[in-house]
Write an enzyme that holds these catalytic residues in place. Sequence first.
Site, PDB file in Angstrom:
ATOM      1  N   CYS A   1       8.653  -3.716  33.454  1.00 58.42           N
ATOM      2  CA  CYS A   1       8.250  -2.627  32.979  1.00 58.42           C
ATOM      3  C   CYS A   1       7.769  -1.487  33.829  1.00 58.42           C
ATOM      4  O   CYS A   1       8.238  -0.542  33.768  1.00 58.42           O
ATOM      5  CB  CYS A   1       7.370  -2.572  31.801  1.00 58.42           C
ATOM      6  SG  CYS A   1       7.275  -3.868  30.662  1.00 58.42           S
TER       7      CYS A   1
ATOM      8  N   ARG B   1      -1.172  -6.606   9.097  1.00 56.23           N
ATOM      9  CA  ARG B   1      -2.523  -6.536   8.328  1.00 56.23           C
ATOM     10  C   ARG B   1      -1.693  -5.820   6.895  1.00 56.23           C
ATOM     11  O   ARG B   1      -2.036  -6.153   5.959  1.00 56.23           O
ATOM     12  CB  ARG B   1      -3.290  -5.148   8.912  1.00 56.23           C
ATOM     13  CG  ARG B   1      -4.190  -4.305   8.147  1.00 56.23           C
ATOM     14  CD  ARG B   1      -5.255  -5.535   7.527  1.00 56.23           C
ATOM     15  NE  ARG B   1      -5.266  -5.913   6.232  1.00 56.23           N
ATOM     16  CZ  ARG B   1      -6.225  -6.415   5.711  1.00 56.23           C
ATOM     17  NH1 ARG B   1      -7.315  -6.733   6.317  1.00 56.23           N
ATOM     18  NH2 ARG B   1      -6.234  -6.753   4.431  1.00 56.23           N
TER      19      ARG B   1
ATOM     20  N   CYS C   1      -6.505   1.345  -4.125  1.00 60.73           N
ATOM     21  CA  CYS C   1      -7.601   0.685  -3.173  1.00 60.73           C
ATOM     22  C   CYS C   1      -8.131   1.849  -1.984  1.00 60.73           C
ATOM     23  O   CYS C   1      -9.434   2.018  -1.898  1.00 60.73           O
ATOM     24  CB  CYS C   1      -7.264  -0.749  -2.465  1.00 60.73           C
ATOM     25  SG  CYS C   1      -7.306  -1.764  -3.908  1.00 60.73           S
ATOM     26  N   HIS C   2      -7.151   2.165  -1.298  1.00 71.32           N
ATOM     27  CA  HIS C   2      -7.789   2.925   0.019  1.00 71.32           C
ATOM     28  C   HIS C   2      -7.966   4.457  -0.116  1.00 71.32           C
ATOM     29  O   HIS C   2      -8.415   4.920   0.761  1.00 71.32           O
ATOM     30  CB  HIS C   2      -6.598   2.837   0.960  1.00 71.32           C
ATOM     31  CG  HIS C   2      -6.567   1.340   1.480  1.00 71.32           C
ATOM     32  ND1 HIS C   2      -7.615   0.687   2.135  1.00 71.32           N
ATOM     33  CD2 HIS C   2      -5.796   0.345   1.350  1.00 71.32           C
ATOM     34  CE1 HIS C   2      -7.518  -0.726   2.394  1.00 71.32           C
ATOM     35  NE2 HIS C   2      -6.222  -1.033   1.942  1.00 71.32           N
TER      36      HIS C   2
ATOM     37  N   CYS D   1      10.476   0.544  35.890  1.00 73.58           N
ATOM     38  CA  CYS D   1      10.766   1.910  35.379  1.00 73.58           C
ATOM     39  C   CYS D   1       9.936   2.767  35.352  1.00 73.58           C
ATOM     40  O   CYS D   1       9.741   4.009  35.454  1.00 73.58           O
ATOM     41  CB  CYS D   1      11.529   1.524  34.156  1.00 73.58           C
ATOM     42  SG  CYS D   1      13.247   0.566  33.980  1.00 73.58           S
ATOM     43  N   HIS D   2       8.405   2.342  34.632  1.00 68.19           N
ATOM     44  CA  HIS D   2       7.461   3.235  34.178  1.00 68.19           C
ATOM     45  C   HIS D   2       6.509   3.306  35.335  1.00 68.19           C
ATOM     46  O   HIS D   2       5.295   4.321  35.082  1.00 68.19           O
ATOM     47  CB  HIS D   2       6.880   2.641  33.001  1.00 68.19           C
ATOM     48  CG  HIS D   2       7.743   2.748  31.682  1.00 68.19           C
ATOM     49  ND1 HIS D   2       8.102   3.670  31.204  1.00 68.19           N
ATOM     50  CD2 HIS D   2       8.459   1.813  31.144  1.00 68.19           C
ATOM     51  CE1 HIS D   2       9.240   3.470  30.062  1.00 68.19           C
ATOM     52  NE2 HIS D   2       9.152   2.164  30.052  1.00 68.19           N
TER      53      HIS D   2
ATOM     54  N   CYS E   1      13.003  -1.374  24.956  1.00 68.94           N
ATOM     55  CA  CYS E   1      13.308  -1.315  26.391  1.00 68.94           C
ATOM     56  C   CYS E   1      13.725  -3.015  26.769  1.00 68.94           C
ATOM     57  O   CYS E   1      14.497  -2.987  27.547  1.00 68.94           O
ATOM     58  CB  CYS E   1      11.879  -0.938  26.776  1.00 68.94           C
ATOM     59  SG  CYS E   1      11.660   0.738  27.388  1.00 68.94           S
TER      60      CYS E   1
ATOM     61  N   CYS F   1      -2.285  -7.247   2.980  1.00 74.22           N
ATOM     62  CA  CYS F   1      -2.547  -6.438   1.491  1.00 74.22           C
ATOM     63  C   CYS F   1      -1.464  -6.714   0.563  1.00 74.22           C
ATOM     64  O   CYS F   1      -1.901  -6.967  -0.571  1.00 74.22           O
ATOM     65  CB  CYS F   1      -2.642  -4.958   1.766  1.00 74.22           C
ATOM     66  SG  CYS F   1      -4.204  -4.670   2.845  1.00 74.22           S
TER      67      CYS F   1
END
Lengths: 140, 257
Positions: free
Chosen positions: B73, B214, B176-177, B76-77, B110, B218
């Site tokens: 990585c 996550r 719920c949220h 390139c970066h 990538c 749910c």
Amino acid sequence: MRALLVAVLAFIAPAAAAQQIVGDAIPASLTGQPGDAVRGRAIVANRSLGLCLLCHSGPISEERFQGDLAPTLAGAGSRWSVAQLRLRIVDGSRLNADTIMPPYYRTSGLQRVARNFEGKTVLSAAQVEDVVAYLSTLKD
Amino acid sequence: MTALRVVAGLAIVFVASYAAAQSGADRRRSGYQDMGEALQKMQDDDTANPGMLFVQLGSQAWSKPAGAADKSCADCHGAAASMKGAAVRYPAIPKGADVPMDLEGRINLCRTENQKAERLPPESRELLALEAYVAHQSRGMPVAPPVDPRLGAFRDQGAEIYRRRQGQLNLSCAICHDDNAGKKLAGVTIPEAHPTGYPIYRLEWQGLGSLKRRLRNCLVGIRAEAYAYDAPEYVMLELFLMDRARGMTFEAPGVRP
């Protein structure tokens, strides 16, 4: 399994339901037998079976973690008759289309049910009767 | 006497406008604010936050050449600082692509395009480590989804999924949220579901996990069929959640119970 599914679907079908639901209640036991309140209490207390205490609180002191998304179950048996309690457990959306309480004895009209629960009700007919029997003892 | 009354009057006006300003204030809460003090401290202290171990692992993976191109990585970066702001922007549509990807999708792009390497499997240690390393560079920045009209339709689909009831328990994310956030589901405070800490170290997992993991938790909780790991639905939900959290402080790697 298949027979159960057919029985459940027949129950939910409007024609059949019209016989079963009277006003805001289901007068007849789903099994033809009365439920067992002791077993019903165990179902209500069980977080992965009844799931009730995820949302409700109730007079079940050994379960420390109770929810506050819903009214307390304490006194449910003085507020409602057995027949009224039965409809509220079977399918509360019959009374309040926006209710968040899961339908415990309905398989139709649900989206993307997980494969292992597909075509199954949350509780069996006998379990619903046990829960109803327990709730009807909650007078205060 | 009159002066006093003017002062009192001004005080009332001031209090009223202050209250109005408060009610217009940002009331959104990160899951961080719903945790106990001990967990907040664990997240804040780099020597105690288990997610930082993955950030370290990620820094090694960042400069390790891979694939047929034998490039890292870093080749390139350059330095990791070049990744500042990347995590608060994703999901986005990378140049040359026509569908949005989340950060891990971008990392894997990538891998295949630039490193000529295999995709890293979902939730694998190396993918999470790279993701944690990249995400960590944006810690403290405001969530800033890109202004890209092509994203709108995908985000709207995410909003639709968020509000759709599903599973045997017939619940939606919004029930719920949005409607019940802050209340107790059994013993757990329902958070507002802001994706500001991902990847997170979750105590229940005893490991690092992605936002996707996550969301799958749910879905399983409401007994809905979880989407396949590579399903576009997750990216749509993430687009919606990031937009809903626009301006909130990014805090990866978060710690959650």
